[in-house]
Scaffold this active site. Structure first.
Site, PDB file in Angstrom:
ATOM      1  N   GLU A 174      -3.638   7.484  -4.025  1.00  0.00           N
ATOM      2  CA  GLU A 174      -3.450   6.198  -3.521  1.00  0.00           C
ATOM      3  C   GLU A 174      -2.872   5.668  -4.855  1.00  0.00           C
ATOM      4  OE1 GLU A 174      -6.125   4.750   0.401  1.00  0.00           O
ATOM      5  OE2 GLU A 174      -7.328   4.021  -1.355  1.00  0.00           O
ATOM      6  N   TYR A 176       0.661  -0.957   0.328  1.00  0.00           N
ATOM      7  CA  TYR A 176      -0.237  -0.079  -0.122  1.00  0.00           C
ATOM      8  C   TYR A 176       1.166   1.293   0.235  1.00  0.00           C
ATOM      9  CZ  TYR A 176      -3.305   3.614   1.587  1.00  0.00           C
ATOM     10  OH  TYR A 176      -3.702   4.591   1.724  1.00  0.00           O
TER      11      TYR A 176
END
Lengths: 386, 293
Positions: free
Chosen positions: A196, A108
């Site tokens: 993101e 992530y």
């Protein structure tokens, strides 16, 4: 303003973030052609502003260009329902057709604004994927952060620290730090609010790829990003909200109740909703008219509220500071005269020019329910809505 | 006394357009000393008796301006704040709404450790009723001199709270709007520190909102305060917004909810009001109980 995945990936790729090969397609035939260019084995992904697209049937694997065409024909035109969209879902009018990648592990990576430090922060975790929020809550030590100081920018040692902490060492170190630097640069130069990459994939053949990407741009910075603003897809936004934005009302959110609200200031607007619920009612919308300095803005706002079929009563709650209550009153009178609000209307005015505002309402002869205090206004609106 | 503004305050207004002129006139009528307006290119003229200068520096050198009040449009507001700081203004109050967040990242970093305090942006300003000193956009007639400090993230909701206090005869020492933007100059916690140190303030009303963690940081400070705090959190019934990605949730966790903020404040010893129409009477009650009324 939110970007679609394909738009976000195009933006990030321009900064040097590696993304899977692929292109957007708006028809099944286009999807077939893109799949053929990519060698046939692809993934077809619905382009809609929501997470959880896979579970909602918006992501399909295809083993050939024909299968890609078939998958695209099922996805394009659907209303994609996910845990984030509500039951009505979001329309899908395009798909991203991408090469399939063999993923070894998922990480992530994101950049966002940290209000507490007043700086962007880069967040990285070796535990990427759908469950990242649970990871953050149950094992916060798996979440690594670095603040981006605007005087130095994102420093190489910070990228290295994140790479080491997330196991991106050895041959992956250089590409990982380069990718992070590119993501931060894209965020800064595009006035991002969120950038993101989740998952950030390490492929079986040892490459690092942004397998999915989300990017959101600060609407307040639109004046320096005319090109990016053209990417806005209003089909992904609530119809009434789009209409409100077109009329210059930035802060309108459609809700489920039956009391239409026109308030000045976001805090007072939220407190008005709180007061309505306290009196047993439900707001139909959140609307912050801000500093309405002409009656036309008020009329436009009341038109949006009045034409909402869910609205059975309207509550105008204004505490004038920079906003003038006489201008608001003038707007209410004009909207009533033009027949834009036929629902019972409760008006509570206080603050700047309140005597003049009250006089305009009194002399108009229009039937309005007047309220003095805040709680009284909410109570009368709930009564009027039945 | 009160905080930030008093009778020694000399206000320069940056961005002397329609709003700046109107609010300057209201402040002057209230009794505040407004020394100049700044409009680049119009230096040397005057508007309704207020001298206009090209730069903040000139307003400081010539008129001893020590408070700047900013109405400059959002695209140019960061420039205006830094200009005020560079001219040595100790307190600059930015009303402007809609400043790009990354502009504020730079401004906040620039101001760190410096001599200038920023209030706002996207705030209603500061007023000290006993000194008739006002730099902001709030309606003056709802304020009453007294001993309650008021801090608010929201603009108009603070007028509401003050109006409730005034109708009950509970006056205010000062009212500080800290601003509703993600990045602000002076936090709720820092505003609490000012009121804790102010001899004229006996108690504080704190008006927070959902989102972020600023109320929790304020709660940490309230634990050690000698003065009682009455708090309200707006947005308790607001539906969760449509989210984008996970980063926001990772940064703030569940701290952004009204419930989390209310319990942090209650644990710290603050009196938390559930209904927005009960802020005034709750404070009146607290003052009576503590013998501060």
């Amino acid at each position: 303003m939110k970007l679609h995945e394909y738009q976000a990936k195009e933006l990030l790729a321009r900064y040097g973030v590696p993304v899977p090969g692929g292109r957007v397609a708006r028809t099944p035939e286009e999807a077939e052609a893109v799949a053929r260019d990519l060698g046939g084995k692809v993934v077809v992904k619905a382009q809609a502003h929501t997470g959880g697209r896979g579970k909602g049937g918006g992501v399909k694997l295809a083993g050939s260009p024909e299968e890609a065409k078939q998958a695209a024909s099922e996805i394009i035109g659907m209303q994609l329902v996910t845990h984030q969209t509500g039951p009505q879902g979001l329309p899908v009018d395009s798909v991203l057709v991408e090469e399939q990648v063999d993923i070894d592990r998922e990480l992530y990576l994101s950049v966002a604004i940290d209000n507490a430090s007043g700086m962007p922060i880069v967040i990285a975790s070796a535990a990427g994927g759908m469950e990242i929020e649970e990871v953050a809550e149950s094992t916060p030590e798996q979440i690594h952060r670095q603040a981006v100081d605007p005087t130095t920018g994102f420093m190489p040692y910070q990228a290295r620290a994140l790479a080491f902490a997330t196991g991106l060492d050895g041959d992956l170190m250089r590409p990982a730090t380069a990718l992070m630097a590119a993501l931060v640069k894209a965020f800064e130069e595009s006035d991002g609010t969120i950038a993101e990459v989740n998952p950030l994939a390490v492929t079986k053949d040892g490459r690092l790829l942004a397998a999915d990407a989300k990017f959101s741009i600060d609407d307040n910075a639109d004046f320096r990003h005319k090109d990016l603003m053209e990417l806005r897809d209003t089909s992904q936004e609530e119809e009434r909200e789009v209409e409100a934005h077109a009329a210059g009302i930035q802060n309108y959110v459609k809700l489920d109740g039956n009391i239409g609200c026109l308030v000045n200031g976001a805090g007072l607007a939220m407190a008005t909703m709180d007061a309505i619920k306290f009196e047993g009612g439900q707001p139909a919308n959140f609307l912050d008219i801000g500093t309405a300095n002409n009656p036309e803005a008020v009329v436009a706002a009341l038109k949006i509220i009045g034409s909402d079929p869910d609205v059975e009563a309207v509550l105008v709650n204004i505490f004038g500071g920079l906003a003038r209550t006489d201008i608001i009153a003038e707007g209410v009178v004009q909207a009533k005269r033009q027949g834009l609000i036929d629902q019972p209307t409760v008006v509570r005015l206080a603050g700047t020019n309140v005597e003049e505002g009250a006089r305009i309402l009194d002399e108009s002869g229009i039937e309005l329910v007047r309220a003095d205090g805040f709680a009284e206004a909410a109570r009368k609106a709930v009564e009027a809505a039945g | 006394m009160g905080v930030l503004m008093d009778s020694e305050s000399r206000v320069v207004v940056q961005g002397f357009g329609a709003a700046g002129q109107r609010e300057a006139a209201t402040s002057i009528a209230y009794g505040t000393t407004v020394v100049a307006g700044v409009t680049p290119g119009k230096g040397g003229t005057d508007v309704d008796g207020v001298p206009i200068r090209n730069t903040v520096r000139e307003a400081v050198d010539e008129f001893g301006a020590n408070i700047s009040l900013i109405f400059v449009p959002a695209a140019f507001a960061a420039d205006a704040i830094v200009e005020a700081a560079d001219a040595g203004i100790p307190t600059t109050i930015c009303i402007t709404e809609g400043i790009p967040t990354l502009d504020m990242v730079k401004v906040k970093r620039y101001l760190r450790g410096g001599a200038t305090r920023l209030i706002g942006p996207n705030c209603p300003g500061v007023i000290t009723p006993s000194e008739r000193s006002r730099a902001g956009i709030m309606p003056t007639d709802v304020y009453l001199p007294g001993n309650v400090g008021v801090i608010s993230r929201s603009g108009t909701l603070v007028y509401e709270a003050v109006d409730q206090l005034t109708r009950l005869g509970v006056g205010q020492s000062s009212s500080v709007g800290v601003g509703g933007d993600p990045i602000i100059g002076t936090t709720q916690r820092e505003a609490l520190e000012l009121f804790e140190a102010d001899p004229e303030t006996a108690a504080v009303v704190l008006i927070g909102e959902i989102g972020g963690t600023a109320e929790q940081e304020a709660a940490d400070y309230i634990k050690g305060m000698s003065k009682p705090v009455v708090a309200f959190i707006a947005g308790a019934t607001a539906p969760p917004g449509r989210r984008m990605g996970h980063a926001g949730a990772i940064i703030a966790g569940k701290a952004g909810t009204a419930q989390a903020k209310q319990s942090a404040l209650m644990d710290a010893g603050a009196t938390v009001v559930q209904s927005p129409s009960k802020i005034g009477e709750t404070m009146q009650q607290v003052l009576k109980e503590r013998g501060l009324a």
